[in-house]
Enzyme design. Structure first.
Site, PDB file in Angstrom:
ATOM      1  N   ASP A  52       0.860  -1.183   0.000  1.00  0.00           N
ATOM      2  CA  ASP A  52       0.000   0.000   0.000  1.00  0.00           C
ATOM      3  C   ASP A  52       0.896   1.233   0.000  1.00  0.00           C
ATOM      4  O   ASP A  52       1.713   1.418   0.913  1.00  0.00           O
ATOM      5  CB  ASP A  52      -0.867   0.067   1.255  1.00  0.00           C
ATOM      6  N   HIS A 112      -3.068   5.280  -1.096  1.00  0.00           N
ATOM      7  CA  HIS A 112      -4.134   4.289  -0.967  1.00  0.00           C
ATOM      8  C   HIS A 112      -5.261   4.794  -0.075  1.00  0.00           C
ATOM      9  O   HIS A 112      -6.431   4.459  -0.298  1.00  0.00           O
ATOM     10  CB  HIS A 112      -3.550   2.994  -0.405  1.00  0.00           C
ATOM     11  N   HIS A 167      -3.740   2.155   9.126  1.00  0.00           N
ATOM     12  CA  HIS A 167      -3.338   2.611   7.787  1.00  0.00           C
ATOM     13  C   HIS A 167      -3.092   4.117   7.785  1.00  0.00           C
ATOM     14  O   HIS A 167      -2.088   4.598   7.242  1.00  0.00           O
ATOM     15  CB  HIS A 167      -4.427   2.289   6.765  1.00  0.00           C
TER      16      HIS A 167
END
Length: 272
Positions: free
Chosen positions: A56, A60, A183
């Site tokens: 990623d 992303h 994330h």
């Protein structure tokens, strides 16, 4: 005889009908040309950028962050530091006390959950995941490359019907993250995340043997992309007792052995 240098494949093979993250494009691999009719064999591939073992890029999760081709190649290689989180129950947060001491910029932190043994089964989605404060601790230590042998560093919509937003550890969407809290912390700092790694238990064994571990996670060079499949490989150094190592620590000249640890036979059984 003590083992010398060795290469270990940490990637799942890309094949027709393989598992994908919920909602991602299905993967098809079919013949486009055949030797009998066309003189050559060529495959036709249909897959998403987040297929199989993949990286990623920060873009992303946020349009304001760097895309894959805007990242330095150094982000995809480095010495491995392992977080052994095996044995945790399903859907358990991995706290910052699990992190090894002495993390520094350039380290590639690999989260070993053991969940790669469930690849191809519904329970693969019920993996442990990084707590938000663990992601923040990694960023604070200067780490910008994180990998995991699971579908995500965050909670994933699971086989039990849960949506991955249970209201714990900042992953309930109350902070605007919609279940992507780890994330957003990592990518927000410019880090890359590698998911669906396999055979990390082999690295835990090598670490116990005091062998050096260097990891290579180079993605396909997709222009302007949010991520891409990677061929993840670890290079294990000789054991310290290997007599072929000189006092200056130089490596033996022999070529490294290659160990293919990808669960191909298990996957074919699971998907065909």
């Amino acid at each position: 005889m003590a083992p010398g240098p060795e290469l270990v494949d940490l990637s799942v093979p890309i094949m027709d009908g393989m598992p994908v993250y919920p909602g991602d494009p299905e993967i098809t691999v079919t013949p486009a040309l055949r030797v009998a009719a066309d003189g050559v064999n060529v495959a036709r591939l249909h897959l998403g950028s987040q297929s199989g073992t993949h990286v990623d890029a920060p873009w992303h999760v946020d349009d304001r962050l760097p895309r894959l081709d805007e990242l330095p190649l150094e982000r995809f290689i480095g010495p491995a530091r392992l977080v052994d989180a095996r044995g945790l129950p399903p859907r358990t947060p991995i706290g910052p006390t699990s992190l090894p001491a002495g993390l520094r910029p350039g380290d590639v932190v690999l989260i070993v959950t053991g969940w790669s043994t469930r690849w191809g089964r519904p329970s693969y989605l019920d993996h442990p995941y990084l707590a938000v404060d663990t992601a923040q601790a990694l960023v604070d230590a200067g780490v910008r490359t994180v990998g995991i042998d699971a579908a995500s560093v965050d909670r994933t919509a699971g086989s039990d019907g849960s949506d991955g937003t249970d209201g714990t550890d900042g992953t309930d969407g109350t902070d605007g993250t919609d279940g992507l809290a780890a994330h957003r912390v990592l990518c927000g700092a410019g880090a890359v995340i590698v998911e669906n790694l396999t055979s990390l238990d082999r690295l835990v064994l090598a670490h116990g043997q005091r062998r050096s571990i260097e990891v290579f996670l180079f993605p396909l060079p997709l222009a302007g992309a949010d991520g891409a499949p990677v061929r993840a490989v670890a290079r294990l150094g000789p054991t310290p007792s290997d007599p072929s190592i000189t006092d200056q620590g130089s490596r033996p000249r022999s070529s490294p052995r290659i160990t293919d640890q990808s669960p191909r036979s298990a996957e074919r059984t699971a998907h065909h």
